[in-house]
Scaffold this motif. Sequence first.
Motif, short mmCIF file in Angstrom:
data_model
loop_
_atom_site.label_atom_id
_atom_site.label_comp_id
_atom_site.label_asym_id
_atom_site.label_seq_id
_atom_site.Cartn_x
_atom_site.Cartn_y
_atom_site.Cartn_z
N ALA A 51 0.69 -0.98 0.12
CA ALA A 51 -0.02 0.04 -0.17
C ALA A 51 0.97 1.17 -0.07
O ALA A 51 0.58 2.33 -0.68
CB ALA A 51 -0.89 -0.12 1.21
N ASN A 52 2.03 1.29 0.81
CA ASN A 52 2.73 2.35 0.97
C ASN A 52 3.70 2.66 -0.39
O ASN A 52 4.09 3.76 -0.76
CB ASN A 52 3.67 2.31 2.07
CG ASN A 52 2.99 2.40 3.36
OD1 ASN A 52 1.92 2.95 3.41
ND2 ASN A 52 3.58 1.73 4.52
N ASN A 53 3.89 1.60 -1.25
CA ASN A 53 4.63 1.77 -2.37
C ASN A 53 3.84 1.82 -3.57
O ASN A 53 4.25 1.91 -4.80
CB ASN A 53 5.65 0.45 -2.59
CG ASN A 53 6.75 0.58 -1.59
OD1 ASN A 53 7.69 1.47 -1.68
ND2 ASN A 53 6.42 0.13 -0.33
N CYS A 54 2.48 1.87 -3.46
CA CYS A 54 1.69 2.00 -4.59
C CYS A 54 1.70 3.54 -5.48
O CYS A 54 1.54 4.20 -4.68
CB CYS A 54 0.18 1.68 -4.39
SG CYS A 54 -0.98 1.94 -5.65
N PRO A 55 2.23 3.21 -6.49
CA PRO A 55 2.52 4.69 -7.17
C PRO A 55 1.02 5.49 -7.35
O PRO A 55 1.21 6.76 -7.48
CB PRO A 55 3.08 4.10 -8.64
CG PRO A 55 3.31 2.85 -8.37
CD PRO A 55 2.59 2.38 -7.64
N THR A 56 0.12 5.15 -7.45
CA THR A 56 -1.18 5.59 -7.65
C THR A 56 -2.07 6.01 -6.22
O THR A 56 -2.89 6.66 -6.07
CB THR A 56 -2.11 5.18 -8.71
OG1 THR A 56 -2.50 3.98 -8.09
CG2 THR A 56 -1.27 4.97 -10.06
N GLY A 57 -1.48 5.24 -5.26
CA GLY A 57 -2.13 5.37 -4.00
C GLY A 57 -3.56 4.58 -3.99
O GLY A 57 -4.39 5.16 -3.24
N ALA A 58 -3.61 3.76 -4.86
CA ALA A 58 -4.84 2.98 -4.96
C ALA A 58 -5.46 2.16 -3.87
O ALA A 58 -6.38 1.67 -3.67
CB ALA A 58 -4.85 2.14 -6.30
N ILE A 59 -4.59 1.72 -2.98
CA ILE A 59 -4.66 0.52 -1.82
C ILE A 59 -4.84 1.38 -0.52
O ILE A 59 -4.11 2.04 -0.09
CB ILE A 59 -3.44 -0.35 -1.97
CG1 ILE A 59 -2.97 -1.01 -3.16
CG2 ILE A 59 -3.67 -1.41 -0.72
CD1 ILE A 59 -1.81 -1.85 -3.25
N THR A 60 -5.93 1.06 0.07
CA THR A 60 -6.06 1.41 1.33
C THR A 60 -6.42 0.33 2.41
O THR A 60 -7.36 -0.84 1.66
CB THR A 60 -7.41 2.36 1.36
OG1 THR A 60 -7.62 3.43 0.27
CG2 THR A 60 -7.70 2.77 2.78
N LEU A 61 -6.13 0.42 3.53
CA LEU A 61 -6.02 -0.50 4.35
C LEU A 61 -7.18 -0.21 5.70
O LEU A 61 -6.93 0.98 5.89
CB LEU A 61 -4.73 -1.09 5.03
CG LEU A 61 -3.69 -1.41 4.27
CD1 LEU A 61 -2.57 -1.80 4.73
CD2 LEU A 61 -4.22 -2.66 3.54
N VAL A 62 -8.17 -0.77 5.57
CA VAL A 62 -9.30 -0.35 6.48
C VAL A 62 -9.55 -1.52 7.71
O VAL A 62 -9.45 -2.63 7.45
CB VAL A 62 -10.76 -0.14 5.72
CG1 VAL A 62 -11.93 0.22 6.74
CG2 VAL A 62 -10.61 0.40 4.48
N GLU A 63 -9.86 -0.79 8.92
CA GLU A 63 -9.69 -1.42 10.06
C GLU A 63 -11.05 -2.40 10.13
O GLU A 63 -12.15 -1.89 9.76
CB GLU A 63 -9.70 -0.77 11.27
CG GLU A 63 -8.45 0.04 11.69
CD GLU A 63 -7.44 -1.23 12.32
OE1 GLU A 63 -7.88 -2.21 12.74
OE2 GLU A 63 -6.29 -0.82 12.25
N ASP A 64 -11.09 -3.47 10.65
CA ASP A 64 -12.10 -4.59 10.63
C ASP A 64 -13.11 -3.53 11.70
O ASP A 64 -12.75 -2.97 12.57
CB ASP A 64 -12.09 -5.72 10.90
CG ASP A 64 -11.28 -6.54 9.85
OD1 ASP A 64 -11.59 -6.37 8.72
OD2 ASP A 64 -10.43 -7.51 10.11
N GLU A 65 -14.51 -3.72 11.58
CA GLU A 65 -15.40 -3.45 12.38
C GLU A 65 -15.47 -4.31 13.48
O GLU A 65 -15.49 -5.38 13.46
CB GLU A 65 -16.57 -2.92 11.60
CG GLU A 65 -16.40 -1.96 10.37
CD GLU A 65 -17.95 -1.61 9.92
OE1 GLU A 65 -19.04 -2.48 10.32
OE2 GLU A 65 -17.73 -0.91 8.97
#
Length: 65
Positions: A51-65
């Motif tokens: 996610a941190n190295n994605c050139p377009t910032g397309a990856i997000t990590l979301v906390e489980d509910e």
Amino acid sequence: MKVVIDYDVCASNAVCMGIAPEVFEVRDDGSLYVLNENPPPELMDKVRMAANNCPTGAITLVEDE
């Protein structure tokens, strides 16, 4: 933690797949596929790096509910 992809900005450049092939795959059709939206804890360091190295910032990590 859940992996979310913004396909509107994803360039399917396979940087994430190179870092975490257990979770990300760019197939012959040129599209990115998430193989496991909720990767196990032992893969989270690799997923965060992807996610941190994605050139377009397309990856997000979301906390489980």
